[in-house]
Motif scaffolding. Structure first.
Motif, short mmCIF file in Angstrom:
data_model
loop_
_atom_site.label_atom_id
_atom_site.label_comp_id
_atom_site.label_asym_id
_atom_site.label_seq_id
_atom_site.Cartn_x
_atom_site.Cartn_y
_atom_site.Cartn_z
N GLY A 289 0.94 -1.86 -0.04
CA GLY A 289 0.38 -0.02 -0.19
C GLY A 289 0.66 1.29 -0.09
O GLY A 289 0.56 2.16 -0.41
N LYS A 290 1.79 1.34 0.78
CA LYS A 290 2.50 2.54 1.08
C LYS A 290 3.16 2.52 -0.44
O LYS A 290 3.64 3.27 -0.83
N THR A 291 3.83 1.55 -0.90
CA THR A 291 4.71 1.44 -2.57
C THR A 291 3.20 2.26 -3.84
O THR A 291 4.28 3.06 -3.89
N VAL A 292 3.01 1.86 -3.35
CA VAL A 292 1.42 2.10 -4.30
C VAL A 292 1.28 3.90 -3.94
O VAL A 292 1.04 4.20 -5.37
N ALA A 293 0.85 3.43 -3.20
CA ALA A 293 0.68 5.13 -2.57
C ALA A 293 1.97 6.02 -2.93
O ALA A 293 1.16 7.06 -3.15
N THR B 93 9.21 23.07 4.39
CA THR B 93 8.14 23.03 3.72
C THR B 93 8.29 21.92 2.89
O THR B 93 7.37 20.86 2.65
N SER B 94 9.14 22.38 1.90
CA SER B 94 9.41 21.67 0.24
C SER B 94 9.58 20.05 0.87
O SER B 94 9.47 19.02 0.02
N ALA B 95 10.48 19.86 1.80
CA ALA B 95 10.92 18.40 2.21
C ALA B 95 9.85 17.86 3.01
O ALA B 95 9.94 17.07 2.65
N GLN B 96 9.26 18.02 3.43
CA GLN B 96 7.77 18.39 4.40
C GLN B 96 7.09 17.22 3.65
O GLN B 96 6.21 15.97 3.58
N HIS B 97 6.78 17.81 2.07
CA HIS B 97 5.76 17.09 1.32
C HIS B 97 6.38 16.41 0.42
O HIS B 97 5.69 15.84 -0.44
N ASN B 98 7.87 15.56 0.05
CA ASN B 98 8.26 15.69 -0.85
C ASN B 98 8.85 14.00 0.24
O ASN B 98 9.44 13.53 -0.73
N ASP B 99 8.71 14.43 1.66
CA ASP B 99 9.70 12.69 2.01
C ASP B 99 9.00 12.02 1.85
O ASP B 99 7.58 11.72 2.07
N PRO B 100 9.87 10.86 1.49
CA PRO B 100 8.75 9.52 1.44
C PRO B 100 7.73 9.30 2.41
O PRO B 100 7.12 8.30 2.37
N PHE B 101 8.06 9.53 3.87
CA PHE B 101 6.98 10.23 4.85
C PHE B 101 6.12 10.74 4.83
O PHE B 101 4.72 9.95 4.40
N SER B 102 6.17 11.90 4.53
CA SER B 102 4.99 12.79 4.25
C SER B 102 4.11 12.35 3.00
O SER B 102 2.72 12.77 3.14
N ILE B 103 4.74 12.29 2.19
CA ILE B 103 3.93 12.13 0.64
C ILE B 103 3.05 10.80 1.03
O ILE B 103 1.76 11.05 -0.33
N LEU B 104 2.69 10.58 1.77
CA LEU B 104 1.97 8.90 2.71
C LEU B 104 0.54 9.07 2.47
O LEU B 104 -0.32 9.39 3.30
N ARG B 105 0.11 10.88 3.30
CA ARG B 105 -0.54 11.23 4.23
C ARG B 105 -1.89 10.70 3.55
O ARG B 105 -3.10 10.69 4.15
N PRO B 106 -2.17 11.39 2.08
CA PRO B 106 -3.54 10.79 1.62
C PRO B 106 -3.62 9.29 1.79
O PRO B 106 -4.93 9.44 1.49
N TRP B 107 -3.50 8.53 2.08
CA TRP B 107 -3.67 7.23 2.04
C TRP B 107 -3.72 6.78 3.57
O TRP B 107 -3.00 6.90 4.49
N ILE B 108 -4.63 6.47 4.49
CA ILE B 108 -5.24 6.06 5.25
C ILE B 108 -5.96 4.82 5.52
O ILE B 108 -7.21 4.02 5.02
N PRO B 109 -5.20 3.62 5.68
CA PRO B 109 -5.48 2.45 5.80
C PRO B 109 -6.18 2.74 7.24
O PRO B 109 -5.99 2.80 8.37
N TYR B 110 -7.17 1.01 7.34
CA TYR B 110 -7.64 0.70 8.46
C TYR B 110 -7.14 -0.28 9.18
O TYR B 110 -6.09 -1.21 8.23
N LEU B 111 -6.17 0.07 10.51
CA LEU B 111 -5.22 -0.60 11.07
C LEU B 111 -6.29 -1.06 12.95
O LEU B 111 -7.00 -0.94 12.83
N PHE B 112 -6.37 -2.65 12.44
CA PHE B 112 -7.19 -3.13 13.31
C PHE B 112 -6.38 -4.13 14.30
O PHE B 112 -5.17 -4.56 14.27
N VAL B 113 -6.52 -3.68 15.66
CA VAL B 113 -5.53 -3.81 16.37
C VAL B 113 -6.16 -3.90 18.24
O VAL B 113 -6.69 -3.85 18.58
#
Length: 363
Positions: A189-193, A248-268
């Protein structure tokens, strides 16, 4: 070899009740309302269980009318169109299911979160049985060492999902998995996102690769360890990455922050030492914001100490289990306090009122 053959012969005598849909499956879902989140969760979990039982059918040579797996998807009007086979031990670790009654005209003007999936890709977790335990445990170890993406099982899974998404579109696909299978689905999911495509994902008991601080009973000690860890991780990150964390540019383009729109369901489950740390990971971010040090946590949340050191040494520096956003659903049932039950797949289709959902979004 003789010992393993004896174990296989003994297990083949009778199936476990937990493999039999009519005994422990969600029989109450004879009529499905796809608008109900609990029912979507239950069906996703059932399809994962279908993959577990599919592999048990293979191990025990249960075919045709003796096979126990098909009802786990037939009951919900899915059909299995592909199985995913491990190249090393030939075990079945995943499957693609197609929803047979899917009719796009029937769901006109219905919100996406209320639509049934057209396809579901499901992955089982670790199966401690003679035919699979060696390979599965090795994968668990690779996961703990942040090396899962180098494994052929993951690579096969990723290519399969990418091909399916390219053919039918991400809006028509669900990802789901349990335990090790949830880790595989999460990484896919992360890779595709990161390509701008977001797959609806249902991840059950996903492993969190660190000490389960959430299991500590002393809240002062728990918070103290988390705060110390945040400052240490953030400090090391700034030391290794310099001012890149703050731009600001780094926060929007780093591999972590770029995933913000993807919201998986985690059941714990808070009693599950393998996945419970996701609860602390997300709730601690909120506490740090409330304490006025959210900026520190926004840096620390992207990395672990291990991933930072690995990156500094020239190896893969990404912590695969970390994600910026998630919809966390906690199972707070008082009877799910045993580790085996708390980490099991069967809990996720049970009928009870002890579910606690909450959305966490990275800012």
């Amino acid at each position: 070899m003789a010992k393993e053959k004896k174990e296989v012969d003994e297990e083949a005598k009778a199936p476990s009740e937990r493999e039999i849909f009519g005994v422990c499956g969600p029989m109450h879902l004879n009529i499905v309302d796809w608008r109900v989140p609990d029912q979507r969760r239950s069906i996703a979990a059932s399809l994962v269980q279908g993959v577990y039982v599919l592999e048990r059918d293979r191990q025990n040579k249960r075919t045709n009318l003796k096979a126990l797996a098909p009802i786990w998807w037939d009951f919900f009007h899915f059909r299995r169109i592909q199985i995913l086979v491990d190249k090393v031990d030939s075990s079945t670790f995943g499957a693609i299911f197609e929803y047979k009654p899917y009719n796009p005209n029937q769901y006109h003007n219905i919100p996406p979160q209320c639509l049934p999936p057209k396809y579901v890709v499901a992955f089982r977790g670790t199966l401690i049985k003679p035919g699979t335990r060696k390979r599965d445990i090795m994968l668990d170890m690779q996961l703990a060492l942040n090396n899962l993406t180098r494994n052929t099982r993951y690579q096969t899974s990723l290519h399969t999902v990418q091909d399916l998404v390219a053919r039918v579109g991400p809006q028509n696909v669900w990802l789901t998995g349990h335990s090790l299978g949830a880790a595989i689905a999460l990484q896919i999911g992360k890779t595709v996102a990161r390509t701008g495509l977001y797959i609806e994902s249902y991840l059950f008991n996903p492993p969190y690769s660190s000490a389960p601080i959430e299991k500590l009973t002393d809240p002062t000690l728990k918070n103290g360890l988390r705060v110390a860890g945040s400052f240490l991780t953030a400090g090391l990150s700034v030391a290794l990455k310099g001012t890149r964390n703050n731009s600001t540019s780094a926060q929007h383009n780093d591999p972590f922050s770029i995933l913000r729109p993807w919201i998986p369901y985690l059941f714990v489950n808070e009693n599950d030492p393998i996945s419970c740390e996701y609860i602390g990971y997300f709730e601690h971010r909120e506490k740090m914001e409330a304490w006025g040090v959210g900026g520190i946590e926004r840096i620390a949340a992207k990395d672990t100490l291990v991933s930072l050191v690995s990156g500094a040494c020239g190896r893969d520096g990404e912590a695969p289990h970390l994600i910026p956003s998630a919809f966390i659903v906690k199972n707070l049932h008082p009877k799910k306090d045993e580790v085996k039950l708390a980490h099991g797949i069967h809990q996720w289709w049970e009928l009870h009122p002890y579910w606690q959902p909450k959305l966490f979004q990275f800012r």
